[in-house]
Scaffold this active site. Sequence first.
Site, PDB file in Angstrom:
ATOM      1  N   LYS A 127       0.815  -1.225   0.000  1.00 34.14           N
ATOM      2  CA  LYS A 127       0.000   0.000   0.000  1.00 34.14           C
ATOM      3  C   LYS A 127       0.844   1.268   0.000  1.00 34.14           C
ATOM      4  CE  LYS A 127      -4.553  -1.093   1.826  1.00 34.14           C
ATOM      5  NZ  LYS A 127      -5.579  -0.602   2.762  1.00 34.14           N
ATOM      6  N   LYS A 210      -4.983 -11.401  -6.551  1.00 30.95           N
ATOM      7  CA  LYS A 210      -6.229 -11.583  -5.793  1.00 30.95           C
ATOM      8  C   LYS A 210      -7.300 -10.597  -6.251  1.00 30.95           C
ATOM      9  CE  LYS A 210      -5.516  -8.693  -1.793  1.00 30.95           C
ATOM     10  NZ  LYS A 210      -5.439  -8.425  -0.394  1.00 30.95           N
ATOM     11  N   LYS A 213     -10.757  -4.590  -4.537  1.00 34.05           N
ATOM     12  CA  LYS A 213     -11.539  -3.407  -4.902  1.00 34.05           C
ATOM     13  C   LYS A 213     -10.660  -2.377  -5.594  1.00 34.05           C
ATOM     14  CE  LYS A 213     -11.582  -2.563  -0.081  1.00 34.05           C
ATOM     15  NZ  LYS A 213     -12.498  -2.625   1.023  1.00 34.05           N
TER      16      LYS A 213
END
Length: 347
Positions: A127, A210, A213
């Site tokens: 992130k 994976k 969103k």
Amino acid sequence: MTEAAASSTFTPRVFSGIQPSGGLHLGNYLGAIKRFVDMQDRGLNGTPIETIYCMVDLHAITVWQDPAALRQNTRELCAGFIASGVDPEKSVLINQSQVPEHAQLAWIFNTVARMGWMQRMTQWKDKAGKNTQNASLGLFAYPALMAADILIYHATHVPVGEDQKQHLELTRDIAAKFNHDYGVEFFPMTEPVIEGAATRVMSFRDGTKKMSKSDPSDASRINMTDDADTIAKKIRKAKTDPEPLPDTLEGLTDRPEARNLINIYAALQDITSEAAIVEVAGQQFGTFKPMLADLAVAKLSPISAEMARLMQHPDEIDAILSRGAERARVIAEPILRDVYKIVGMVR
Ligand code: AMP
Ligand code: TRP
């Protein structure tokens, strides 16, 4: 403290959380929410267990969230939980920021956790990206808040998808260091519960990534708000290979896209992937995909319809969350009081 000590001294209790950062998808549903409902309804190995489920808004803001969107997404996530079968009477359903003890315990854990532990977290590395200097301090401390979410209730079991395994190991490290440093056996060694056929649902465009969103391609995932046509179309267009389906899971070893669809097929029906492959052995995707699409539409459309209905009543959602916060604080308050006492705070 040994694991045996943990399980014998602490009342079994389930906690899990999801970020209200927008866009619940099939991965969240099969990897997490559906499992939450199972634990609420079936307990742990048949024994009823208290369940607490949380919208972690304080985690969401570790990356920028538009305030109006955050409010909307928190209510939508709550609607998603309820529409999927989380019953606010049976489970304690809460919004993290409404139970201040989470953030209070997180501060204590910021003093227990080490910089080096945080730096090793793959979610932090993913992130924060290359420019770590510009990431928020909250994003770095994220796992200490997650440990606090769990341990403020002395939760013993945490159902999550595969990607959260490392954070749960860190939760145990924090609990163990706290217990060791203060010479107490206060926090349990929490067990991750990573079970079911779909603990890692993959992207429909790339079977090695994976489902997420944050993927820019909407076709890579099924959103819990997608209508029946969209669900069916995305499954029809999902990437596959030209081979028919084999009769064992070993036959899918180098076929991640095919394996993913089998896992989804199994998880939607609550059967194992082994049972699923036996059922569809020899089929071409031309036959299997429409079958999977029908199943997905049958299971998911009632959920999206119920979510849309609940979203018409935001006041009811807010009332459920207020009530949940009251119930949660009855458990959290005395635990925080004990922590402050252990640490030496004058009260
Ligand atoms: P998040 O949306 O990151 O807050 O994730 C909420 C829950 O969904 C966590 O328990 C995750 O492990 C789970 N989850 C997220 N993505 C997936 C996926 N692709 N497959 C399985 N579980 C997932
Ligand atoms: N980190 C989790 C995720 O991104 C969300 C989360 C926050 C959580 N606190 C938690 C999950 C406590 C389980 C238990 O998916």
